[in-house]
Scaffold this active site. Structure first.
Site, PDB file in Angstrom:
ATOM      1  N   LYS A  47      -5.246   0.730  16.039  1.00 14.24           N
ATOM      2  CA  LYS A  47      -6.109   1.155  14.934  1.00 14.24           C
ATOM      3  C   LYS A  47      -5.205   1.614  13.800  1.00 14.24           C
ATOM      4  CE  LYS A  47      -8.059   4.891  13.506  1.00 14.24           C
ATOM      5  NZ  LYS A  47      -7.917   4.614  12.062  1.00 14.24           N
ATOM      6  N   GLU A  81       3.889  11.257  17.714  1.00 16.49           N
ATOM      7  CA  GLU A  81       4.864  11.430  16.623  1.00 16.49           C
ATOM      8  C   GLU A  81       4.136  12.134  15.491  1.00 16.49           C
ATOM      9  OE1 GLU A  81       7.934  10.815  16.735  1.00 16.49           O
ATOM     10  OE2 GLU A  81       8.134   9.479  18.449  1.00 16.49           O
ATOM     11  N   CYS A 139       7.317  11.285   7.329  1.00 25.25           N
ATOM     12  CA  CYS A 139       7.300  12.355   8.332  1.00 25.25           C
ATOM     13  C   CYS A 139       8.581  13.166   8.291  1.00 25.25           C
ATOM     14  CB  CYS A 139       7.076  11.770   9.714  1.00 25.25           C
ATOM     15  SG  CYS A 139       8.253  10.474  10.134  1.00 25.25           S
ATOM     16  N   GLU A 170       3.650  21.674   6.213  1.00 26.77           N
ATOM     17  CA  GLU A 170       3.955  20.325   5.729  1.00 26.77           C
ATOM     18  C   GLU A 170       3.117  20.053   4.474  1.00 26.77           C
ATOM     19  OE1 GLU A 170       2.573  16.863   8.012  1.00 26.77           O
ATOM     20  OE2 GLU A 170       4.556  15.993   7.775  1.00 26.77           O
TER      21      GLU A 170
END
Ligand code: NAD
Length: 491
Positions: free
Chosen positions: A184, A260, A295, A394
């Site tokens: 997906k 991850e 990331c 983040e």
């Protein structure tokens, strides 16, 4: 690098992929927007719950009956190499398809993303006949060994920030070891991977081994993870979603997960760095690449007090030099933020940092642009305490916080004071210090005198703490696509 006309990029309809064919979605149809100019350019063909079930069931049948898992390993390798070659050969069509609705510039995609995607497939293909079980030391009257077997159907869930590269990290090892995969992609970057699925069929991958389901996390991602015929889930995305997926896998399995997740990675510049110009250039690039939507973005600069002014000055100059523009601009060096919502989140976090006493030395606002897209200026925040939201959380945008330190111990203490542990960068001319840093830093990857990946695919990537569980790339990622069975024979 030549740009392209976004209005000439044809996005095919029917963008689910099942049993080797495109399939229209029976779920809600959603407009997909181009972040470079805010215009809708295609319809997301969301799969219905019944279609998710049908795709997984078909993938399971393919695992059982297509013969892929039973193909001799070198045969699997040959098909996957052909697949990678077809991706390279299709660059003229694939690159605009990947660029038009994503944040990746056409220049970056042609120079790196596509060849890296193809090379990831080749790298894992080569494992097919090289990694498996092992013979175990035991007494002479017994033979003990392990056998590795594919899980069956692996669900892969990918983010939008590097759509094809992130998908390849998941798909390639799983298919090389004989699994079927249902991927997906992000609902914001759904189209290019379907073309890659067609190329897999052209390369000779049996129908049903690689499948794509489209839709958002709630209506498609969640039921995919919970499906009883899915034996493992491999996810890349935010920490919050990773936790939700882990819960879903616990409730419906338990089934293993590779996660991850997010990061808040430090870049440490010591006063003994050999080339301060190069260190500053690396720091600036590590937070502006893909507009900070990476990331491993190096989003916290920790710089030794004596060189702080010099390093910050050079970073500001590097920020200034960027040409911000649409992904289809041939000379664009910094593309858009993926969505207006994401831009709003970045801007709100920066505004809160300023209220909390920080200073936006540069940037801190939307970038002026002739296009109606979502652009943000490279931003440098100073004056924030270690516990500030912008230092700990983040941001996923081109925002760099700056803190200074006195000695090495303080640098590591600040670097490690984070709930994340994805990556870290160190700039020093002292080899002993470099080696000490690689041990001291709590991060899944430590780069010294560089920042970012190379073509060394054997180096695994993955996070510590809230940055994840398990690895992509390397031998570890390949082995994690299989379960290990123990055998003991009494002779
Ligand atoms: P996200 O978590 O919002 O979405 C990622 C994917 O998960 C999408 O395909 C989404 O549709 C799906 N999803 C959402 N909710 C779900 C649910 N409940 N069940 C199943 N699937 C669900 O992340 P994003 O905004 O697409 O990507 C940005 C994030 O990804 C950042 O946090 C970034 O750090 C992280 N990321 C990590 C790595 C890494 O290697 N560690 C690499 C790239 C991006």
């Amino acid at each position: 690098m030549n740009g392209f006309d976004p209005d000439r990029v044809a996005v095919a309809q029917a963008n689910n992929f099942m049993a080797g064919r495109r399939l229209g979605g029976e779920g809600a149809g959603l407009d997909v927007l181009r972040p470079s100019d805010g215009r809708a350019y295609g319809k997301l063909d969301s799969a219905s719950a019944a279609q998710v079930d049908a795709v997984v069931t078909d993938a399971y049948q393919a695992y059982r009956k297509s013969g892929w898992a039973a193909t001799d390993p070198r045969g699997r390798m040959t098909v996957m190499r052909r697949w990678a070659d077809l991706i390279d050969a299709d660059a003229a069509r694939l690159a605009p398809l990947e660029a038009v609705g994503s944040t990746r510039t056409i220049g970056e995609i042609l120079a790196w993303d596509l060849s890296y995607t193809a090379e990831t497939i080749r790298f894992f293909a080569e494992f097919a006949d090289k990694a498996g079980g092992e013979v175990i030391a035991t007494t002479p009257d017994k033979l003990g060994f392990t056998i590795t077997e594919p899980y069956g159907v692996i669900a892969a869930i990918a983010p939008w920030n590097l759509p094809l590269v992130m998908a390849a990290w998941k798909i390639a090892p799983a298919i090389a070891s004989g699994n079927s995969v249902v991927l997906k992609p992000s609902e914001m970057t759904p189209f290019s991977i379907v073309r890659v699925a067609e190329l897999a069929i052209e390369a000779g991958l049996p129908r049903g081994v690689f499948n794509v389901v489209q839709g958002d996390g709630r209506s498609v991602g969640d039921p995919l993870c919970r499906h009883p015929l899915v034996s493992k889930v491999s996810f890349t995305g935010s920490t919050r979603t990773g936790i939700a997926i882990m819960n879903a896998c616990a409730e419906t399995g338990p089934k293993p997960v590779t996660l991850e997740l997010g990061g808040k990675s430090p870049q440490i510049v010591f006063a003994d760095a050999k080339d301060m110009g190069q260190a500053a250039a690396i720091v600036a690039k590590a937070i502006t690449l893909n507009s900070g939507q990476v990331c491993v973005a190096g989003s916290r600069l920790l710089v030794q007090e004596s060189v702080a002014d010099e390093v910050v000055g050079r970073i500001l100059a590097a920020f200034e030099a960027h040409r911000i523009g649409p992904t289809w601009g041939g000379d664009t060096t910094m593309g858009p933020i993926i969505s207006e919502k994401q831009l709003g989140d970045i801007d709100a976090m920066v505004a809160r940092a300023v209220v909390a006493g920080g200073e936006a030395v540069t940037g801190g606002r939307r970038a002026p642009s002739p296009q109606e897209g979502s652009y943000y200026l490279p931003t440098l925040l100073t004056g924030l305490p270690q516990d500030a939201e912008a230092v700990q959380g983040e941001i996923f945008g081109p925002v760099l916080t700056v803190q200074t330190f006195g000695d090495e111990e303080e640098a590591y203490a600040l670097a490690n004071d984070s709930r994340y542990g994805l990556a870290a960068g160190v700039h020093t001319g002292d080899l002993n210090r470099a080696l000490r840093a690689t041990r001291a830093l709590e991060a899944g990857t430590v780069w010294v005198n560089r920042y970012g990946r190379s073509n060394d695919f054997m180096l695994p990537t993955g996070g510590f703490k809230q940055s994840g569980i398990g690895k992509d790339l390397g031998r570890e990622a390949y082995m994690a696509t299989m379960k290990s069975k123990a055998a003991l024979i009494q002779l």
